[in-house]
Design a protein around this motif. Structure first.
Motif, PDB file in Angstrom:
ATOM      1  N   SER A 195       0.864  -1.187   0.000  1.00  0.00           N
ATOM      2  CA  SER A 195       0.000   0.000   0.000  1.00  0.00           C
ATOM      3  C   SER A 195       0.897   1.233   0.000  1.00  0.00           C
ATOM      4  N   GLU A 196       0.310   2.368  -0.315  1.00  0.00           N
ATOM      5  CA  GLU A 196       1.092   3.601  -0.362  1.00  0.00           C
ATOM      6  C   GLU A 196       1.721   3.883   1.012  1.00  0.00           C
ATOM      7  N   GLU A 197       0.971   3.565   2.083  1.00  0.00           N
ATOM      8  CA  GLU A 197       1.467   3.785   3.441  1.00  0.00           C
ATOM      9  C   GLU A 197       2.674   2.890   3.733  1.00  0.00           C
ATOM     10  N   GLU A 198       2.564   1.635   3.339  1.00  0.00           N
ATOM     11  CA  GLU A 198       3.687   0.708   3.555  1.00  0.00           C
ATOM     12  C   GLU A 198       4.893   1.122   2.724  1.00  0.00           C
ATOM     13  N   MET A 199       4.615   1.620   1.529  1.00  0.00           N
ATOM     14  CA  MET A 199       5.679   2.040   0.630  1.00  0.00           C
ATOM     15  C   MET A 199       6.454   3.205   1.242  1.00  0.00           C
ATOM     16  N   ARG A 200       5.730   4.059   1.954  1.00  0.00           N
ATOM     17  CA  ARG A 200       6.384   5.207   2.566  1.00  0.00           C
ATOM     18  C   ARG A 200       7.407   4.753   3.624  1.00  0.00           C
ATOM     19  N   GLN A 201       7.153   3.621   4.226  1.00  0.00           N
ATOM     20  CA  GLN A 201       8.099   3.073   5.201  1.00  0.00           C
ATOM     21  C   GLN A 201       9.362   2.540   4.519  1.00  0.00           C
ATOM     22  N   VAL A 202       9.222   2.214   3.233  1.00  0.00           N
ATOM     23  CA  VAL A 202      10.371   1.669   2.507  1.00  0.00           C
ATOM     24  C   VAL A 202      11.271   2.795   1.995  1.00  0.00           C
ATOM     25  N   ARG A 203      10.643   3.840   1.475  1.00  0.00           N
ATOM     26  CA  ARG A 203      11.422   4.941   0.891  1.00  0.00           C
ATOM     27  C   ARG A 203      12.229   5.655   1.970  1.00  0.00           C
ATOM     28  N   GLY A 204      13.500   5.781   1.732  1.00  0.00           N
ATOM     29  CA  GLY A 204      14.359   6.463   2.695  1.00  0.00           C
ATOM     30  C   GLY A 204      14.837   5.551   3.810  1.00  0.00           C
ATOM     31  N   ARG A 205      13.910   4.728   4.348  1.00  0.00           N
ATOM     32  CA  ARG A 205      14.252   3.847   5.468  1.00  0.00           C
ATOM     33  C   ARG A 205      14.977   2.590   4.984  1.00  0.00           C
ATOM     34  N   ALA A 240      24.317  12.606   2.731  1.00  0.00           N
ATOM     35  CA  ALA A 240      24.050  12.470   4.170  1.00  0.00           C
ATOM     36  C   ALA A 240      22.556  12.296   4.418  1.00  0.00           C
ATOM     37  N   THR A 241      21.737  13.053   3.696  1.00  0.00           N
ATOM     38  CA  THR A 241      20.293  12.926   3.831  1.00  0.00           C
ATOM     39  C   THR A 241      19.843  11.522   3.437  1.00  0.00           C
ATOM     40  N   ALA A 242      20.417  11.031   2.351  1.00  0.00           N
ATOM     41  CA  ALA A 242      20.012   9.722   1.847  1.00  0.00           C
ATOM     42  C   ALA A 242      20.310   8.609   2.846  1.00  0.00           C
ATOM     43  N   ILE A 243      21.468   8.694   3.508  1.00  0.00           N
ATOM     44  CA  ILE A 243      21.828   7.589   4.395  1.00  0.00           C
ATOM     45  C   ILE A 243      21.375   7.833   5.833  1.00  0.00           C
ATOM     46  N   SER A 244      20.693   8.965   6.098  1.00  0.00           N
ATOM     47  CA  SER A 244      20.386   9.321   7.486  1.00  0.00           C
ATOM     48  C   SER A 244      19.461   8.316   8.161  1.00  0.00           C
ATOM     49  N   ALA A 245      18.540   7.716   7.412  1.00  0.00           N
ATOM     50  CA  ALA A 245      17.624   6.770   8.042  1.00  0.00           C
ATOM     51  C   ALA A 245      18.152   5.340   7.989  1.00  0.00           C
ATOM     52  N   GLY A 246      19.419   5.199   7.622  1.00  0.00           N
ATOM     53  CA  GLY A 246      20.043   3.891   7.625  1.00  0.00           C
ATOM     54  C   GLY A 246      19.481   2.901   6.616  1.00  0.00           C
ATOM     55  N   PRO A 247      19.371   3.301   5.341  1.00  0.00           N
ATOM     56  CA  PRO A 247      18.821   2.385   4.341  1.00  0.00           C
ATOM     57  C   PRO A 247      19.775   1.236   4.038  1.00  0.00           C
ATOM     58  N   LYS A 248      19.227   0.162   3.455  1.00  0.00           N
ATOM     59  CA  LYS A 248      20.067  -0.964   3.050  1.00  0.00           C
ATOM     60  C   LYS A 248      20.513  -0.808   1.603  1.00  0.00           C
ATOM     61  N   VAL A 249      19.646  -0.147   0.821  1.00  0.00           N
ATOM     62  CA  VAL A 249      19.952   0.033  -0.599  1.00  0.00           C
ATOM     63  C   VAL A 249      19.986   1.519  -0.913  1.00  0.00           C
ATOM     64  N   LEU A 250      21.021   1.915  -1.647  1.00  0.00           N
ATOM     65  CA  LEU A 250      21.125   3.305  -2.083  1.00  0.00           C
ATOM     66  C   LEU A 250      21.085   3.318  -3.607  1.00  0.00           C
ATOM     67  N   ILE A 251      20.107   4.039  -4.151  1.00  0.00           N
ATOM     68  CA  ILE A 251      20.067   4.204  -5.600  1.00  0.00           C
ATOM     69  C   ILE A 251      20.684   5.558  -5.907  1.00  0.00           C
ATOM     70  N   ALA A 252      21.767   5.564  -6.669  1.00  0.00           N
ATOM     71  CA  ALA A 252      22.440   6.817  -6.997  1.00  0.00           C
ATOM     72  C   ALA A 252      22.310   7.044  -8.494  1.00  0.00           C
ATOM     73  N   ASP A 253      21.543   8.078  -8.863  1.00  0.00           N
ATOM     74  CA  ASP A 253      21.299   8.351 -10.282  1.00  0.00           C
ATOM     75  C   ASP A 253      22.233   9.457 -10.748  1.00  0.00           C
TER      76      ASP A 253
END
Lengths: 321, 344
Positions: free
Chosen positions: B89-99, B175-188
Motif C-alpha cells: 500500500s502507499e502507506e507501507e511504501m512510505r516506510q520503505v522509501r528512505g528507510r 548524508a540525507t540519503a543515508i540518514s535513516a540507515g537504508p540498506k539500498v542506495l540508488i544513486a542516479d
C-alpha cells in the motif's frame, strides 16, 4: 615571422563585485582571467581545459568580443582587436564563430534551420541574397545533414543533429576560427564520437582553427594539438597534447588526469586531490594551487610561480621546475 | 581486493521482468521493458546506458515514483527481502522509501530545498521515520555531516544550500540519503554536475560509506569512468531492455554484446589516441517507435536477418556474464556459443 592567427598577450579580465543597488560600493574583484597568454595557428586546435570557475569560458568570451579585456591584448593576424574599426570588426566577427554546449538553447526554436544557418550571412552583410539558400545547403551537406532539413525546426532533431546545425551555422561565413565551448558535453557517448570525428574532418577539409573549451580531458586529448591547463584564472601548464598527457608536469595537471582516467577494477585511486577550488575573489597567496597541492613547499605559499619554458613548446608555472 | 563477484550473495533486491510503460498521445512508450536483475548485500551494481534507455525509469519504478498519469508500472516484480514492493500500500511504501531504499539524484541544487536549512533537510528522514528521539536529532545530523566530510558540521546546521559549494551540496544530499540507515542506495548520476577532481573525491567517499554501513548500491550512469570506480557488476541497458550483465573486469576485457563493445570503443580515452573513433552510426531509437526484434539491430554492424525479426534470448556465457544477442545464442544441443568467447 608571420603572426599567429590569434594571439592573446597578458590578457586580464576582472569583474567588479558590488554590494547594494544604489549606494553600494565595489567590494572586490573577481579575477576571472589573470595574465593569460596563448596563440593559435591556422589549422590548429588549442584546448583550454580546467574545472568550473577557472576562467576558460571568460577567455572564450573575450575572443568572441562578448567581453572587453581589462588589460592586455588580443591580436588577430597581428592586429589588435581594440584597434579594429567597424569594417574590420565585422569581418572578424564573421571569421570567428562559436559553437556552444547546449544546442537546445543556442538554436532559436522559432526559426527554421535554414534561417538559423543563414543568419550570419545576412548579419555580416555583403552576401548576395539569392545565394544564401545555396550556401546553406552546402554547409548542411558539409556537416552530413540533408539539405532538405533547412525547412524544419530545431525541435524536430536529436541532440547530435542539433549540434551539427550549430556547427553549420558556425561554418557558413567561411570562418577560420571556431570557439568550441564544451561542444560534446551534452551529447550521449555514441553521438559524442560522431561529432568529434566530424570536427576533425571539417578541420582537415577547411583548414579551420579551433579554440576548444572543455573540462573533459579525454575529449581535449583527441581534438587538440596543444593544450593549456587553467586554474583560477591562470594558465598553469601548456604543451603539445601528446607530451602533456604522456608526461604532465604540474601537480594540478597530474591530479586532473588521474581523476579523469577510467580506473579499471582493482586499480587503487590514491591520486585524489583534496579540497575544492577556492573562491576566485580571494585567491590563495603565492601559487593558487598550493592549498590543495600534495607537493607544496613553504615557498609556494609566498611566491607565485611564473609560467616559464621548461622544454621547447612546453611551459609550466610551478616552483618544482 | 575482496571482490566477491562470483561468490553467491543473497539477493537483497530482486527485479523480475519489470515493465514500465508511458501512455501518451503518440502511442505507448516502453521505457522499461522486461528488466530483470538482482542486487546482493553490500554489492554495487551499475546500470549503464545512454539517455532515454530507461535506466532512470527503472530506478524510479523500484521506488514507485514513476511520473503519473502518463507512466505506469504494468508488470513484473520488485522483491526487497522477498517482499514485492509493487503490491504494498502507499502507506507501507512510505516506510520503505528512505528507510530501506534511499535515492540520490543528479543535481544537488534541485534536490535540496533552497528555503530550508541544511540541518532541517538532513534531519527530515530521521523525523519522518522516527529514527532517533527528538532531542537526539541535532547530534545525529552533525554526525552525519561529519561522516560526509563537512568541516565544522555543528556550525553549519543553520546554513542554507546556497552557502555550500557544489561538491558539499552533493555530500549533504548523500548524508540525507543515508540518514535513516537504508540498506539500498540508488544513486542516479550523482557526479555529473561535479568537477572532475570533486567527482573523484565523492566516489571515494561513497565507497567508504558503502564499506562502513554495508550498503548495497544501484549506480545509474552513462559514464564508464565513474562506473569502473564504484561498481562490482554492470547491467547494460538499451531501449528499455538489459542487453548484457557482467562484472566490471569483464566489461573492459571481454564485452560480448556489440552495443557494449561499441560503447566502450566510442568513449574518448586518455591512455590512447586514435585518429578516428569507431563511432556507432545513427542514434538510439525512441521508445515510442521501437523496431521489431533487437532494438540495436539497425545500428549493429553484425546484425543478421533474425536480429530484425525476433528479440534474442538471454544467454549465459560464464559465471555472472549473460548477454541478449543472437551472436551468442546457444544452440540447444551445443554448449559452446557461436564465435566462442575467449576465457581468461
Amino acid at each position: 615571422m608571420t603572426p599567429s592567427l590569434l594571439e592573446a598577450r597578458n590578457v586580464r579580465k576582472h569583474f567588479p563585485v558590488t554590494k547594494g543597488l544604489i549606494l553600494g560600493g565595489n567590494v572586490g574583484w573577481v579575477r576571472a582571467v589573470d595574465d593569460v597568454s596563448f596563440r593559435i595557428d591556422a589549422g590548429e586546435t588549442l584546448g583550454l581545459v580546467g574545472e568550473s570557475g577557472c576562467g576558460k569560458s571568460t577567455t572564450a568570451r573575450l575572443v568572441l568580443l562578448l567581453e572587453q579585456p581589462s588589460d592586455g591584448q588580443i591580436l588577430y593576424e597581428g592586429v589588435n582587436l581594440k584597434e579594429m574599426s567597424g569594417d574590420d570588426l565585422r569581418r572578424y566577427r564573421g571569421t570567428v564563430q562559436a559553437v556552444f554546449q547546449d544546442p537546445q538553447s543556442s538554436l532559436n526554436p522559432r526559426m527554421r534551420v535554414g534561417g538559423i544557418v543563414g543568419e550570419p550571412l545576412e548579419v555580416n552583410g555583403g552576401f548576395p541574397r539569392g545565394e544564401v539558400r545555396e550556401r546553406v545547403a552546402e554547409v548542411l551537406h558539409n556537416v552530413n545533414l540533408d539539405p532538405a532539413f533547412a525547412t524544419l525546426y530545431p525541435h524536430e532533431f536529436s541532440g547530435g543533429q542539433r549540434q551539427r546545425i550549430a556547427l553549420a551555422r558556425a561554418l557558413v561565413t567561411h570562418s577560420r576560427l571556431i570557439v568550441l565551448d564544451e561542444p560534446v558535453a551534452s551529447l550521449d557517448a555514441s553521438i559524442r564520437s560522431q561529432i568529434i570525428n566530424l570536427l576533425k574532418d571539417l578541420q582537415d577539409e577547411h583548414g579551420l582553427s579551433y579554440l576548444l573549451i572543455t573540462h573533459d580531458l579525454a575529449v581535449s586529448r583527441h581534438l587538440s594539438h596543444r593544450v593549456a591547463v587553467m586554474y583560477l584564472g591562470r594558465i598553469v601548464e601548456e604543451g603539445t597534447a601528446d607530451t602533456l598527457y604522456a608526461e604532465p608536469l604540474h601537480p594540478y595537471t597530474k591530479a586532473l588526469i588521474a581523476a579523469a582516467l577510467p580506473v579499471r577494477a582493482g586499480t587503487p585511486d590514491d591520486t585524489v586531490v583534496a579540497g575544492e577550488v577556492p573562491n576566485p575573489m580571494n585567491p590563495p597567496s603565492g601559487c593558487r594551487f598550493h592549498p590543495r597541492c600534495p607537493l607544496a613547499m613553504a615557498r609556494c605559499a609566498e611566491e607565485e610561480p611564473v609560467l616559464q619554458e621548461v622544454a621547447p613548446e612546453r611551459r609550466v608555472a610551478c616552483h618544482l621546475f | 581486493m575482496d571482490t566477491l563477484a562470483n561468490a553467491p550473495r543473497a539477493p537483497l533486491l530482486e527485479v523480475k521482468d519489470l515493465r514500465t510503460y508511458f501512455f501518451t498521445r503518440w502511442g505507448t512508450g516502453k521505457a522499461v521493458d522486461g528488466v530483470s536483475f538482482s542486487l546482493g548485500e553490500s554489492e554495487s551494481l551499475g546500470l549503464l546506458g545512454e539517455s532515454g534507455c530507461g535506466k532512470s525509469m527503472t530506478s524510479l519504478s523500484i521506488l514507485r515514483l514513476v511520473p503519473r498519469p502518463a507512466g505506469r508500472i504494468v508488470g513484473g516484480q520488485v522483491l526487497f527481502r522477498g517482499r514485492d514492493l509493487l503490491r504494498l500500500s502507499e502507506e507501507e511504501m512510505r516506510q520503505v522509501r528512505g528507510r530501506q531504499i534511499a535515492m540520490i539524484l543528479q543535481d544537488p541544487l534541485s534536490t535540496l530545498n533552497p528555503v530550508f536549512t541544511i540541518g532541517d533537510q538532513v534531519a527530515e528522514p530521521l523525523r519522518v521515520h522516527r529514527i532517533v528521539p527528538r532531542s537526539g536529532v541535532r547530534e545525529r545530523v552533525a554526525k552525519l555531516l561529519s561522516l560526509v566530510r563537512i568541516p565544522a558540521p555543528e556550525s553549519r546546521l543553520k546554513d542554507y544550500p546556497h552557502q555550500f559549494s557544489g561538491g558539499m551540496r552533493q555530500r549533504v544530499v548523500g548524508a540525507t540519503a543515508i540518514s535513516a540507515g537504508p540498506k539500498v542506495l540508488i544513486a542516479d548520476e550523482p557526479t555529473t554536475s561535479l568537477d572532475v577532481t570533486i567527482q573523484a573525491q565523492y566516489l571515494r567517499l561513497l565507497k567508504e560509506i558503502q564499506r562502513e554501513s554495508n550498503l548495497s548500491i544501484l549506480y545509474i550512469t552513462h559514464d564508464l569512468g565513474t562506473l569502473a570506480r564504484i561498481c562490482d557488476r554492470v547491467a547494460v541497458m538499451y531501449a528499455g531492455k538489459i542487453v548484457e550483465q557482467l562484472t566490471v573486469e569483464a566489461l573492459f576485457e571481454r564485452p560480448a554484446h556489440p552495443y557494449t563493445e561499441a560503447l566502450l570503443q566510442s568513449v574518448p580515452r586518455m591512455d590512447r589516441k586514435v585518429h578516428r573513433f569507431p563511432s556507432i552510426e545513427g542514434s538510439p531509437p525512441l521508445v515510442h517507435a521501437l523496431p521489431p526484434g533487437c532494438a540495436f539491430a539497425p545500428r549493429c554492424p553484425r546484425a543478421q536477418d533474425i536480429c530484425r525479426r525476433e528479440f534474442p534470448p538471454v544467454t549465459k556465457l560464464d559465471d555472472g556474464h549473460s548477454v541478449a544477442c543472437w551472436l551468442h545464442a546457444k544452440d540447444p544441443h551445443d554448449s559452446v556459443p557461436a564465435g566462442s568467447q575467449e576465457r581468461p
